[in-house]
Design an enzyme around this catalytic site. Structure first.
Site, short mmCIF file in Angstrom:
data_model
loop_
_atom_site.label_atom_id
_atom_site.label_comp_id
_atom_site.label_asym_id
_atom_site.label_seq_id
_atom_site.Cartn_x
_atom_site.Cartn_y
_atom_site.Cartn_z
N ASP A 11 1.13 -9.64 -1.06
CA ASP A 11 1.23 -8.38 -1.78
C ASP A 11 2.63 -7.83 -1.51
OD1 ASP A 11 1.15 -5.55 -2.42
OD2 ASP A 11 -1.04 -5.62 -2.31
N VAL A 13 3.71 -4.93 -1.18
CA VAL A 13 3.78 -3.76 -0.31
C VAL A 13 3.82 -4.17 1.17
CG1 VAL A 13 1.34 -3.25 0.14
CG2 VAL A 13 2.97 -1.37 -0.17
N SER A 14 3.61 -5.46 1.42
CA SER A 14 3.55 -5.98 2.79
C SER A 14 4.89 -6.60 3.20
CB SER A 14 2.45 -7.04 2.90
OG SER A 14 2.63 -7.84 4.06
N PRO A 15 5.53 -6.07 4.24
CA PRO A 15 6.80 -6.68 4.70
C PRO A 15 6.59 -8.06 5.29
CG PRO A 15 6.07 -5.01 6.26
CD PRO A 15 5.16 -4.91 5.07
N SER A 17 4.45 -10.19 4.22
CA SER A 17 4.36 -11.08 3.06
C SER A 17 5.74 -11.53 2.61
CB SER A 17 3.65 -10.36 1.90
OG SER A 17 2.26 -10.28 2.10
#
Length: 199
Positions: A11, A13-15, A17
């Protein structure tokens, strides 16, 4: 052993990731892997598993801030943390962005890598919104999508096909028993040979 298929559930919004994404993109040819991107929705995973955002757990949040800075420096990924980073995460739903990316995956998968990267850059390097239509348009333009294709993907966001695809991918990630992203799912043939979570 033959080539390994690596599926990356992520996603924007996930660092974490982003870190996993860049490492896999960077080394896929050296590691001789086939990389498949699997856009998922972190909010849905959190809700399904009962996991809480780091902002709700002060000690975990404190550790994550230090850890992300270290990993960003080590892997040379331009993740920067603003003072209001957790408020920004909670105040910017990535649902629209992930549906847009899912629509691209369904119709023009060649844009998945640049499109995903531009969303991360906008949110984690430039500290700008990714939830509004204007933001999605700006990201799509930077990723090299034509205005016609961008409009088509925007129209697809509200379609049952895109909603169901993102929901199914998110549920698939949850089935592996994890409550965060990214998820690396490595397979040889039809056998799961490795399962890991960065967080």
């Amino acid at each position: 052993m033959g080539r390994v298929l690596v599926e990356l559930f992520y996603d924007v919004v996930s660092p974490y990731s982003w870190l996993g994404f860049e490492v896999l993109c960077r080394y896929q040819h050296i590691w001789n892997i086939d990389l498949r991107f699997r856009p998922a929705f972190l909010g849905g995973i959190m809700q399904s598993t009962g996991n809480k955002p780091p902002a709700m757990l002060p000690k975990r949040a404190e550790y994550l801030l230090k850890d992300i800075k270290r990993m960003a420096k080590y892997y040379q990924v331009p993740v920067t943390l603003s003072e209001d980073v957790f408020q920004r995460i909670l105040g910017n739903s990535s649902l629209g962005a992930m549906r847009f990316i899912t629509a691209a995956d369904m119709t023009q998968p060649k844009y998945l890598e640049p499109l995903s990267r531009e969303f991360w850059l906008r949110f984690w390097s430039q500290h700008e919104d990714i939830s509004q239509v204007e933001s999605i348009l700006a990201v799509a333009e930077k990723a090299g999508l034509s205005s016609e294709l961008t409009q088509k993907l925007l129209e697809m966001i509200s379609s049952p096909a895109v909603k169901n695809r993102l929901k199914e991918t998110t549920e698939e990630a949850v089935k592996y028993g994890l409550g965060c992203l990214p998820l690396w799912h490595m397979l040889t043939g039809n056998l799961i040979s490795f399962l890991a979570l960065i967080v």
